[in-house]
Design a protein around this motif. Sequence first.
Motif, PDB file in Angstrom:
ATOM      1  N   LEU A  54       0.834  -1.204   0.000  1.00 48.90           N
ATOM      2  CA  LEU A  54       0.000   0.000   0.000  1.00 48.90           C
ATOM      3  C   LEU A  54       0.866   1.250   0.000  1.00 48.90           C
ATOM      4  O   LEU A  54       0.637   2.176  -0.778  1.00 48.90           O
ATOM      5  N   PRO A  94      -2.837  -4.384  -5.839  1.00 47.63           N
ATOM      6  CA  PRO A  94      -3.421  -5.036  -4.673  1.00 47.63           C
ATOM      7  C   PRO A  94      -3.543  -6.555  -4.819  1.00 47.63           C
ATOM      8  O   PRO A  94      -3.630  -7.255  -3.825  1.00 47.63           O
ATOM      9  N   TYR A 143      -7.231  -1.187  -2.500  1.00 46.24           N
ATOM     10  CA  TYR A 143      -6.867  -2.134  -1.452  1.00 46.24           C
ATOM     11  C   TYR A 143      -8.019  -2.502  -0.524  1.00 46.24           C
ATOM     12  O   TYR A 143      -8.166  -3.660  -0.153  1.00 46.24           O
TER      13      TYR A 143
END
Length: 143
Positions: A17, A23, A120
Amino acid sequence: MSTDKKPNGYVPMMTGLAKAKCPRCRRGDIFASGTYSFTGQKMHEKCSHCGLYYEREPGYWYVAMFVSYALNVAEMVTAAVALHILTGSDSPWVYVGVLLGIIFILSPFNYRYSRVILLYWLTPGLHYEPERAKDKHGEQSIM
């Protein structure tokens, strides 16, 4: 010493992140340029490692505006409270000037991480897949 073995290519979630990685595999870059780059923030269309298309559907990034707004509000409240504690000023112009400066300085950060947070945490069905994070060294070419 830990006996847990991490899979080949494993990247922790917070590292992925913070570095704006895909992701799904946490290996490919989401953005083609840096946060405070003079060329602007250009996004890749898809992940270079696993092939995930980042724009899930037309208009997908509109939701990132709400995330950016939430980040902005949190930053402004924090900055206003800190400014009040540090200066104790009653002048609204001090707050307006400092907060507008902070908004201007943090806008590239908010743009980037509102999209990363959307990918995410706020996209249903998009999760980390460790098997996609593996290196592609052993694969043979079909061509």
